[in-house]
Enzyme design. Structure first.
Site, mmCIF file in Angstrom:
data_model
loop_
_atom_site.group_PDB
_atom_site.id
_atom_site.type_symbol
_atom_site.label_atom_id
_atom_site.label_comp_id
_atom_site.label_asym_id
_atom_site.label_seq_id
_atom_site.Cartn_x
_atom_site.Cartn_y
_atom_site.Cartn_z
ATOM 1 N N HIS A 274 10.586 -3.075 -6.167
ATOM 2 C CA HIS A 274 9.536 -3.318 -7.159
ATOM 3 C C HIS A 274 10.068 -4.219 -8.269
ATOM 4 C CE1 HIS A 274 5.791 -2.540 -9.242
ATOM 5 N NE2 HIS A 274 6.482 -2.390 -10.362
ATOM 6 N N ARG B 164 0.839 -1.192 0.000
ATOM 7 C CA ARG B 164 0.000 0.000 0.000
ATOM 8 C C ARG B 164 0.881 1.250 0.000
ATOM 9 N NH1 ARG B 164 -3.081 -3.317 3.842
ATOM 10 N NH2 ARG B 164 -5.062 -3.893 2.897
ATOM 11 N N LEU B 165 0.271 2.400 -0.309
ATOM 12 C CA LEU B 165 1.004 3.656 -0.373
ATOM 13 C C LEU B 165 1.254 4.212 1.033
ATOM 14 C CD1 LEU B 165 -0.781 5.503 -3.321
ATOM 15 C CD2 LEU B 165 1.336 4.171 -3.389
ATOM 16 N N ASN C 17 11.644 1.501 -1.605
ATOM 17 C CA ASN C 17 10.713 0.434 -1.960
ATOM 18 C C ASN C 17 11.333 -0.467 -3.019
ATOM 19 O OD1 ASN C 17 7.929 -0.765 -1.955
ATOM 20 N ND2 ASN C 17 8.022 -0.132 -4.105
#
Length: 218
Positions: free
Chosen positions: A100, A82-83, A98
């Protein structure tokens, strides 16, 4: 250095990268908003765990900031789905990153690897980036790429990206521990790194990251 891992997934990258003693020693805390594989891995590794029972959004971000401040956290590493919001982003600017599984800005969102495959791109890869207010829009810290060879089973290609993420985690923790990561006009820079053509850019220069491997389980 004190690193907090924030995850809501299986924690596989964190768990495998923690086989490197240097990495395992830097991790002070593993945080989630629910029970998940990352917390189970943390308990096996002897890392303290905390559940912040907020369903994402500003409440979770505020609670994470309070916890990180109280624990003296130097770097927050996110495998969270989530953000993040609010004052946390300013308080940990340049120290909240983060992971990814795509070569951003291509294929942001929850299924970066799957979207990469469905797009038929010629390369697969991964990105570690600074977290900002958008979804996977922060400045890249390190990116990795590999040919998307259709002759290889999909599971092998996914494993290649997984190993990239493990090696990236080892490398970026070393960079931060050595005080080499700096914010500049372009967003983020790492001192004394090379940009030679290679799988990882900037190039890996941490011995543990270069040597790291996780054999394909098949």
């Amino acid at each position: 250095m004190r690193v907090a891992i924030v995850a809501s997934t299986s924690g596989s990258v964190y768990r495998f990268a923690s086989r490197v003693p240097f990495v395992r020693e830097q991790i002070a805390l593993v945080v989630s908003d629910r029970e998940c594989g990352a917390l189970a891995a943390a308990r096996q590794l002897g890392h303290p765990t905390v559940i912040l029972p907020h369903a994402g959004g500003l409440a979770f971000s505020d609670a994470l900031r309070e916890l990180a401040d109280a624990q003296g956290i130097d770097l927050i590493v996110s495998f969270y789905t989530r953000l993040f919001h609010g004052p946390l982003l300013d308080a940990y600017e340049g120290r909240l990153i983060n992971f990814h599984p795509s070569i951003l800005p291509a294929c942001p969102g929850r299924d970066g690897f799957g979207d990469t495959i469905r797009a038929g791109t010629r390369f697969i890869g991964s990105t570690v980036h600074l977290v900002d207010t958008g979804m996977d829009t922060g400045r890249p810290l390190i990116q990795a790429s590999a040919p998307n060879d259709p002759a290889l089973p999909l599971a092998e290609r996914r494993h290649r990206v997984f190993v990239q993420q493990c090696r990236s985690l080892v490398q970026v923790i070393r960079w931060y521990a050595d005080g080499r990561v700096r914010l500049d006009a372009q967003g983020v820079n790492v001192a004394d790194t090379r940009f030679d053509l290679a799988e990882f850019v900037p190039n890996l220069d941490c011995i543990e990251a270069i040597a790291f491997d996780a054999p394909f389980p098949g």
